[in-house]
Design an enzyme around this catalytic site. Structure first.
Site, short mmCIF file in Angstrom:
data_model
loop_
_atom_site.label_atom_id
_atom_site.label_comp_id
_atom_site.label_asym_id
_atom_site.label_seq_id
_atom_site.Cartn_x
_atom_site.Cartn_y
_atom_site.Cartn_z
N LYS A 256 19.63 -6.43 30.64
CA LYS A 256 18.20 -6.16 30.74
C LYS A 256 17.46 -7.49 30.65
O LYS A 256 17.87 -8.41 29.91
CB LYS A 256 17.76 -5.20 29.64
N LYS B 119 20.21 7.43 41.36
CA LYS B 119 20.15 8.29 40.17
C LYS B 119 19.69 9.66 40.65
O LYS B 119 18.62 9.78 41.27
CB LYS B 119 19.13 7.75 39.15
MG MG Z 1 17.45 0.00 36.48
#
Ligand code: MG
Length: 378
Positions: A164, A263
């Protein structure tokens, strides 16, 4: 299959430790669990996890619960649904609300696969039972803590690590990581935290040999991503931006990315996820499967999607114990080997919620049946 009843649970699943990204810091994952009952009593379960607040996308967990209860479930109750496309057509009057639609779509696919007596991954065209899983590390307190966790991930056999990335946890972090691990496959996920004004910073990232930069710019942007991709060598992977097959087609036409992370929740369900996969395969755009820190039940469709042929990079499929002391779902999800996961041979997607943990972590519930469906205000 006629849809007879739908139960909804808005849940908060406690995390082992806070999860920090460019979007938010979370101590629990809020999610919506959908139980769909078809004719003959066949039962399907879906999970959709847009997070607690509208910070990853415009949707949020309690909002998704309300949209499902008041608008989407009434559109499908009592209806004959023979395919995922049939279901999506019934949901079409409601604009957007992709995570909410995904909860129903995934539950329908689970029920359909059970009615067919087949594992979901086989039904959607999977070509391999064993898939590659990557490691995903959030923002840490110190670089040393991150380096220790990367070393542990490599030791555990993961073939790639996702980091991240947000202001203050950026170039210096990547530089330290690359110095410590010169040959490992890394990519960064910006969670739409930057703008085209940051072009110089993205140019500097080219020197670190990252596999890709995930969602560097705005959550709904295509044009600036296309401009950025033309200026840097590192491939861009779109995540938040791709909310439907149409958006994927636009991204491909504009050359806004070289990878798309799929997703099921973000694109409105498995039906659309498979359609995005097909578009990418035809266009030569690589896929891998992302995750939202769902329970094992929520990861079940990810595992099925990861068996598709155009998935060419390790996916975000996590063992339950990576994030939860106890998983909402049963059985808990375990990796089958170093950086590997195996799609189950059970009919359907293969997971159910544990009834006791579902009851303990539920914040709001609703039960709707075909004759009694109403369109109450949220
Ligand atoms: Mg992502």
């Amino acid at each position: 299959m006629r849809i007879e009843a739908i139960d909804l649970h808005h849940v908060a699943m406690p995390l082992l430790e806070p999860w920090r990204t460019a979007c938010s810091d979370e101590t629990a994952i809020e999610s919506v669990i959908v139980r769909l009952i078809g004719e003959g009593g066949v039962e399907g379960w879906g999970e959709t996890a847009p997070h607690r607040g509208p910070l990853y996308s415009p949707e949020w967990a309690f909002g998704v619960f309300c949209v499902l209860r008041d608008w989407l479930a009434p559109l499908v109750l009592g209806q004959e649904v023979e395919s995922g496309r049939d279901l999506q057509e019934l949901l079409r009057p409601v604009k957007g609300n992709f995570f909410a639609k995904a909860g129903l779509d995934i539950a329908w696919w689970d029920a359909h696969a059970k009615a067919e007596g087949r594992p979901l991954w086989q039904l959607i065209g999977g070509v391999r039972r064993t898939v590659e899983a990557g490691a995903d590390l959030g923002v840490k307190d110190t670089i040393d803590e991150l380096l220790r966790e990367i070393a542990a991930a490599i030791e555990a056999g993961f073939k790639r690590v996702k980091l991240k990335y947000r202001p203050g946890w950026d170039i210096d972090m990547v530089s330290a990581v690359r110095s410590a691990f010169p040959d490992m496959v890394f990519h960064i996920d910006c969670n739409s935290g930057y703008a085209l004004d940051d072009l110089d910073m993205f140019r500097k990232l080219d020197r670190f040999g990252l596999a890709m930069i995930e969602q560097p710019l705005g959550h709904d942007d295509l044009l600036d991503h296309a401009r950025l991709q033309a200026e840097i060598e590192t491939p861009i992977c779109l995540d938040e931006t791709i909310t439907s097959p149409a958006r994927a087609r636009h991204a491909i036409d504009l050359k806004a990315c070289r990878w798309i992370n799929i997703k099921a929740g973000r694109v409105g369900g498995l039906t659309n996820a498979v359609a995005v996969h097909e578009l990418c395969r035809e266009a030569g755009i690589g896929n891998w499967i992302g995750g939202m820190l769902e329970s094992a039940l929520g990861q079940a469709p990810s595992l099925a999607l990861a068996t598709l042929p155009n998935v060419r990079y390790p996916s975000d499929i996590f063992p339950s114990r990576r994030f939860y002391a106890a998983d909402l779902a049963d059985p808990e999800l375990s990796l089958s080997g170093p950086g590997m996961a195996e799609a189950p041979l059970r009919p359907g997607h293969g997971w159910l919620p544990d009834p006791h943990r579902l009851a303990r972590w539920t914040r709001n519930t609703a039960s709707l049946t075909a004759p009694a469906a109403t369109m109450a205000a949220c």
